[in-house]
Every structure is written in structure tokens, then in C-alpha cells.
Design an enzyme around this catalytic site. Structure first.
Site, PDB file in Angstrom:
ATOM      1  N   CYS A 157       0.802  -1.232   0.000  1.00  0.00           N
ATOM      2  CA  CYS A 157       0.000   0.000   0.000  1.00  0.00           C
ATOM      3  C   CYS A 157       0.827   1.271   0.000  1.00  0.00           C
ATOM      4  CB  CYS A 157      -0.969  -0.005   1.180  1.00  0.00           C
ATOM      5  SG  CYS A 157      -0.200   0.062   2.825  1.00  0.00           S
ATOM      6  N   HIS A 211      -2.079   0.949   7.085  1.00  0.00           N
ATOM      7  CA  HIS A 211      -2.614   0.928   5.718  1.00  0.00           C
ATOM      8  C   HIS A 211      -2.725   2.345   5.180  1.00  0.00           C
ATOM      9  CE1 HIS A 211      -4.589  -0.276   2.144  1.00  0.00           C
ATOM     10  NE2 HIS A 211      -5.753   0.275   2.459  1.00  0.00           N
ATOM     11  N   ASP A 256      -8.615   4.281  -2.254  1.00  0.00           N
ATOM     12  CA  ASP A 256      -7.906   3.158  -1.632  1.00  0.00           C
ATOM     13  C   ASP A 256      -7.264   2.341  -2.743  1.00  0.00           C
ATOM     14  OD1 ASP A 256      -6.964   1.205   0.025  1.00  0.00           O
ATOM     15  OD2 ASP A 256      -8.917   0.412   0.602  1.00  0.00           O
TER      16      ASP A 256
END
Length: 282
Positions: free
Chosen positions: A79, A116, A133
Site C-alpha cells: 500500500c 494501511h 484506496d
């Protein structure tokens, strides 16, 4: 509230190469339509993988290293790498945005580290705040409005946004995803701005700590509008928007072909040999 982000090296991004890598051919302007197109292009073209962390190699987050791997090198990333790259593109195109940090839950009540990376974006032609995201490895295909109760269906993949309990005046947000067992929360986040140094700290834990799952086993994902492929060590699962899934085990000797053909990842021969040895001894 989103702010004009700073320090994400948009001026160093090879924008043409990035857009060619993702296949994005839309307008180069800070609009909602462009944001939707950019996210869809990014998440369906650049895979998720933890090869460097698993092999004990540094995971540098400077933009030149990230784009060398994810844009020019035929590799993916986790991520932090995805968000660093996406943030540079947003900055280059003039978007107003705030990088964030989230806590993965996957339906569990267990408290896990907040590791994250996410981005909140406010396009120039839209007053709403949108969650991008791009680094989870399993969508969503497009941004989701950060507003309580918003539910979206993106080519059959369903998500919803929920405002949770407020602590000391800070809203807690939850992203839910619909799967085989119905709705489950995927991760939670706040709108507290994060900066490159914050991501460097989180990435160091994820890529080096003995309790990080990314230092323990291979984990690779490839997401499209119709399939979500996931390779967890030797277990290869394929999920579909309707909730159906298939699963099979791969042999270590298959790894190079599966990574290249199914996940779009090309690793060097020496790296592949180490990965195959690790799978064989697991």
C-alpha cells in the site's frame, strides 16, 4: 477536510510513463471524472506484492525508486508504494488531497497496527470528499464518497462507508465490503493528515518487523473488474463480484509462470529461486 498536499514529489513523476503503465487515457485535470478513471486504471494494472519485504530487501519510498519498480520495472508493491505513486500523480495533476493512515480489520475485533495507506481527495469540480484506496490489492475500482451510509456497486463489487464512534471529536470511518459472508468491515481510518515521514515509519514496521505478515510469507494480489486473484504462499484464490470463489494449491516450480501470467509480475531469476525455495520449505 482535504488540504493541498505537499512533499509528494509530483514534479519528479514521469507522468506519461505512469499513465501508459496504467492505461489511463482520460483528461489530465483535477476533476471527479478523472479521479475515477485514474483509480480504476491504477488498481487494475499495478499488482500488490511483498517480494522485497519477504526477501529482506529494503522497501524505499522515494518516488524515483517507487516508479522504477512499479512503473518501469514490471513489479507491484504494497500500500505505501502504491499511495506514494498515486499521490505524486494527484499532485502533478493539481488535485487537493490528504494522505491518511488506516487500520486493517477484515471483520475482526482484534486491534492491529495502523499501517494501511489511503488518500482523501476533493476534486476541483466537486465539493464532496472521496476515499481513494489504491493500495489494498482488492479494489475498490473507483473512489468512494466519505459520507455516512454511502453504498456503491462498482461492476458488482459492493462497498459502503460508515461513520463510527467519535472519540475526542475525531470521526472514525469504516469501509465495509460485501463478500461471501455478507457485509464485513475491511478497515477503519480517521482524516488525520499523514506525510512522507509517517509512511516511512509505517513501512519500516511492515517490511522488517518479525510480527508483520509481509516478512513471513508471499502475498500477491491482482484485481480487475471481474476477478480478484490472491496468492497467499502456495494458495491461489480467485474471487468474483457475485461472491463465488475458487481455490487451488500451486507447486513451487509453478511460481514464476503464475506470477508472470496471472499477476503480471516479473521477478529476477535469483529472487524467484529464493521464493521457490521458501515455498518448498514451508
Amino acid at each position: 477536510m482535504a488540504e493541498q498536499a505537499r512533499g509528494w514529489s509530483g514534479d519528479l513523476l514521469d507522468l506519461d510513463a505512469y499513465l501508459a503503465r496504467t492505461g489511463y487515457e482520460g483528461e489530465r485535470a483535477p476533476t471527479l471524472a478523472a479521479l475515477r478513471g485514474l483509480q480504476r486504471a491504477h488498481v487494475t494494472s499495478i499488482p500488490f506484492e511483498n517480494v522485497n519485504a519477504l526477501l529482506g530487501k529494503p522497501v524505499a519510498l522515494d518516488l524515483e525508486t517507487v516508479q522504477e519498480r512499479l512503473v518501469r520495472g514490471g513489479r507491484g508493491g504494497y500500500c505505501y508504494e502504491h499511495v506514494v505513486l498515486f499521490a505524486a500523480a494527484l499532485e502533478r495533476l493539481g488535485f487537493e488531497f490528504t494522505p491518511l493512515i488506516g487500520r486493517v480489520t477484515l471483520g475482526s475485533d482484534k486491534i492491529l497496527p495502523a499501517t494501511h495507506a489511503l488518500i482523501a481527495v476533493r476534486p476541483a469540480d466537486d465539493d464532496r470528499l472521496w476515499l481513494c484506496d489504491v493500495g489494498f490489492g482488492a479494489g475498490p475500482l473507483e473512489p468512494i464518497e466519505i459520507a455516512d451510509g454511502v453504498e456503491v456497486d462498482l461492476d458488482g463489487w459492493r462497498f459502503r462507508m460508515v461513520r463510527g464512534e467519535t472519540t475526542l471529536g475525531v470521526d472514525q470511518w469504516w469501509l465495509h465490503q460485501y463478500g461471501q459472508d455478507g457485509w464485513a468491515h475491511r478497515h477503519t481510518f480517521t482524516l488525520t493528515p499523514q506525510y512522507p515521514i509517517d509512511y516511512a515509519v509505517g513501512s519500516h514496521f511492515v517490511s522488517t518487523h518479525s510480527r508483520s505478515p509481509f516478512t513471513a510469507r508471499l502475498f500477491v494480489q491482482k484485481f480487475t473488474a471481474t476477478h480478484h486473484h490472491q496468492l497467499d504462499a502456495t494458495t491461489w484464490r480467485t474471487f468474483r463480484p457475485d461472491g463465488s470463489a475458487t481455490e487451488r494449491k500451486i507447486e513451487p516450480a509453478e511460481l514464476g509462470r503464475v506470477l508472470a501470467d496471472e499477476f503480471g509480475i516479473t521477478v529476477e531469476a535469483a529472487e524467484l529461486a529464493h521464493l521457490e525455495q521458501g515455498l518448498a520449505s514451508a
